[in-house]
Design a protein around this motif. Structure first.
Motif, mmCIF file in Angstrom:
data_model
loop_
_atom_site.group_PDB
_atom_site.id
_atom_site.type_symbol
_atom_site.label_atom_id
_atom_site.label_comp_id
_atom_site.label_asym_id
_atom_site.label_seq_id
_atom_site.Cartn_x
_atom_site.Cartn_y
_atom_site.Cartn_z
ATOM 1 N N VAL A 49 32.689 55.889 34.972
ATOM 2 C CA VAL A 49 32.152 56.082 34.109
ATOM 3 C C VAL A 49 31.542 57.293 33.586
ATOM 4 O O VAL A 49 30.984 57.243 32.951
ATOM 5 C CB VAL A 49 31.503 54.798 33.269
ATOM 6 N N ALA A 50 31.005 57.807 34.809
ATOM 7 C CA ALA A 50 30.137 58.671 34.381
ATOM 8 C C ALA A 50 30.622 60.197 34.590
ATOM 9 O O ALA A 50 29.981 60.982 33.351
ATOM 10 C CB ALA A 50 29.182 58.996 36.264
ATOM 11 N N ASP A 51 32.225 59.721 35.092
ATOM 12 C CA ASP A 51 32.847 61.038 34.413
ATOM 13 C C ASP A 51 32.412 61.175 33.116
ATOM 14 O O ASP A 51 32.487 61.934 32.137
ATOM 15 C CB ASP A 51 34.268 61.175 35.198
ATOM 16 N N LEU A 52 33.105 59.846 32.259
ATOM 17 C CA LEU A 52 32.703 60.216 31.038
ATOM 18 C C LEU A 52 32.067 60.082 30.583
ATOM 19 O O LEU A 52 32.045 61.054 29.199
ATOM 20 C CB LEU A 52 34.369 58.667 30.759
ATOM 21 N N ASN A 70 38.439 52.323 28.765
ATOM 22 C CA ASN A 70 39.368 51.551 27.117
ATOM 23 C C ASN A 70 38.399 50.273 26.950
ATOM 24 O O ASN A 70 38.181 50.030 25.773
ATOM 25 C CB ASN A 70 40.685 51.760 26.854
ATOM 26 N N ASP A 71 38.277 49.645 27.923
ATOM 27 C CA ASP A 71 36.851 48.149 27.924
ATOM 28 C C ASP A 71 36.053 47.652 27.220
ATOM 29 O O ASP A 71 35.259 46.884 26.939
ATOM 30 C CB ASP A 71 38.615 47.037 28.110
ATOM 31 N N PHE A 72 35.202 49.133 28.025
ATOM 32 C CA PHE A 72 34.284 49.367 27.881
ATOM 33 C C PHE A 72 33.777 48.864 26.422
ATOM 34 O O PHE A 72 33.807 49.421 25.335
ATOM 35 C CB PHE A 72 32.904 50.700 28.480
ATOM 36 N N ASN A 73 32.274 48.370 25.635
ATOM 37 C CA ASN A 73 31.715 47.957 24.470
ATOM 38 C C ASN A 73 31.727 48.938 24.005
ATOM 39 O O ASN A 73 32.504 49.225 23.196
ATOM 40 C CB ASN A 73 30.948 46.747 25.174
ATOM 41 N N TYR A 74 31.112 50.365 24.483
ATOM 42 C CA TYR A 74 30.781 50.883 23.818
ATOM 43 C C TYR A 74 32.156 52.251 23.395
ATOM 44 O O TYR A 74 32.279 52.284 22.534
ATOM 45 C CB TYR A 74 29.612 52.195 24.656
ATOM 46 N N TYR A 75 32.848 52.084 24.322
ATOM 47 C CA TYR A 75 34.473 53.049 24.461
ATOM 48 C C TYR A 75 35.437 52.024 23.692
ATOM 49 O O TYR A 75 36.429 53.358 23.010
ATOM 50 C CB TYR A 75 33.913 53.965 25.456
ATOM 51 N N LYS A 76 35.544 51.755 23.558
ATOM 52 C CA LYS A 76 36.488 50.835 23.394
ATOM 53 C C LYS A 76 36.907 51.355 21.805
ATOM 54 O O LYS A 76 38.342 50.961 20.886
ATOM 55 C CB LYS A 76 36.878 48.719 23.652
ATOM 56 N N GLY A 77 35.934 50.955 20.903
ATOM 57 C CA GLY A 77 36.324 51.657 19.493
ATOM 58 C C GLY A 77 36.426 53.273 19.346
ATOM 59 O O GLY A 77 37.161 53.183 17.836
ATOM 60 N N ILE A 78 36.171 53.630 20.287
ATOM 61 C CA ILE A 78 36.727 55.384 19.438
ATOM 62 C C ILE A 78 37.268 56.192 20.675
ATOM 63 O O ILE A 78 37.910 56.678 20.621
ATOM 64 C CB ILE A 78 34.713 56.359 19.891
ATOM 65 N N MET A 79 37.979 55.268 21.978
ATOM 66 C CA MET A 79 38.783 55.984 23.405
ATOM 67 C C MET A 79 40.331 56.039 22.784
ATOM 68 O O MET A 79 40.550 56.724 22.127
ATOM 69 C CB MET A 79 38.474 55.775 24.228
#
Length: 379
Positions: A84-87, A328-337
């Motif tokens: 996730v560091a790249d993201l 895409n499944d991470f809580n922070y990112y799944k709504g915006i990715m």
């Protein structure tokens, strides 16, 4: 707790002495050991490589983007299968991360064709990760970036010592970024390195890692400077002398340790390649590249067995992991990715990482593989 951990440090009395020497010298922040580590790492990579040691691999990636003014309105293409560091670093610059899928279930590196279709007039950079230590298709990717005037950053966190057509990973793109986290092939606990052939770029990054100041504390300590100017905005991304001293020792061991890793991987493959429920990526790699064998991942044919599989090995004292959960499944990112990458997502659902470190024995590999065979025989 673990009979066989996921990784173990390749440390001995040499690291102990290196740390002791720093403590006796009573200088802890970035100084002469750091400069020596940078010099030795650059020489190891070969060519005219310049290096800047930093506090982590994430710091290296962040500085790489900031050094080329990546920010709001820009897009950066990254692999759909990476840490996730790249993201995170892309998002923290204000740019938009764009996921590109991996090549196949046999090669988990970013697909040059997937990069090509994701390029827009907003794309400014591509970050590739040499997954598990296997080099990406760098000729294709480098040509693609050159023809579209894109910055090419190598996330070489998995790949110190890996080579592509006799070139060390981290020297092929515009900027290389290494991590020296505890589980890496070259481990200092925390720490990282930025590499580039352009000396002016590394000079800028060295300013940025220390608040944009024109002199560091070590310069004032030795009387080389009285004060400092600030010539650009910077951060505190400095490495310290203890980690640099550890890095120098670990660098001496790197090639031999990587060779040991390769032999362990070969033993794994010999045991596991006939199990129909397991798929091994890079079982037949291209002959123009050499891996650093950072991790040994396998793919389970049935994703609904993964928890049972990992629990069964855990019960026997064998540690496993997942590299990596789908971003895409991470809580922070799944709504915006919402950027499906089908092959990478399939790997994320089915993969398991088995133990791999230089101190493993043949008996360790036998035990792990026997437990895997036993698991599938009882299904």
């Amino acid at each position: 707790m673990w009979k066989i951990p996921l990784f173990d440090l390749n440390y001995d009395d040499q690291e102990l002495k290196a740390v002791s020497d720093v403590l006796k010298n009573k200088w802890l922040t970035a100084g002469e050991k750091t400069a020596a580590f940078e010099d030795k790492f650059g020489r190891y990579l070969g060519g005219s490589v310049h290096c800047c040691a930093v506090s982590s691999g994430t710091a290296a990636l962040h500085l790489a983007l900031l050094s080329r003014d990546i920010g709001p309105g820009d897009e950066v293409i990254i692999s759909g299968l990476t840490f996730v560091a790249d993201l995170n670093v892309v998002v923290l610059t204000g740019a938009r991360p764009v996921l590109a899928d991996i090549k196949s279930l046999d090669d988990w590196n970013i697909d040059p064709r997937a990069i090509k279709i994701k390029i827009t007039d907003k794309t400014k950079a591509v970050i590739v990760v040499h997954y598990a230590g296997w080099p990406c298709d760098m000729d294709e990717i480098r040509q693609l970036c050159k023809s579209n005037n894109l910055l090419l950053i190598e996330d070489a966190a998995h790949a110190p010592g890996a080579t592509y057509k006799d070139l060390k990973c981290g020297t092929i793109g515009d900027i290389g970024c290494f991590s020296f986290f505890s589980n890496k092939n070259l481990s200092t606990g925390e720490g990282g390195m930025v590499t580039a052939s352009a000396p002016e770029l590394i000079r800028k990054i060295k300013l940025m890692r220390s608040h944009g100041m024109t002199s560091m504390t070590i310069d004032r300590h030795h009387g080389r400077a009285i004060s400092y100017d600030v010539v650009l905005p910077g951060l505190n991304y400095r490495i310290d002398e203890i980690k640099s001293a550890l890095g120098i020792v670990q660098l001496k061991k790197l090639d031999q340790a990587n060779e040991k890793r390769g032999k362990i991987v070969a033993a794994y493959i010999k045991h596991l390649e006939k199990i129909k429920d397991v798929k091994i990526p890079w079982k037949n790699p291209a002959g123009d590249r050499i891996s650093s064998w950072h991790i040994f991942p396998i793919l389970l044919k049935k994703e609904n067995l993964r928890i049972q599989f990992m629990d069964a090995l855990k019960f026997k004292g064998i540690q496993t992991s997942i590299h990596y959960p789908a971003m895409n499944d991470f809580n922070y990112y799944k709504g915006i990715m919402n950027q499906p990458v089908d092959t990478a997502d399939e790997v994320s659902r089915k993969m398991v990482t088995l133990p791999l470190f230089p101190g493993m024995t043949g008996d360790d590999v036998d035990m792990i593989c026997n437990e895997i065979k036993h698991f599938f025989m009882n299904r």
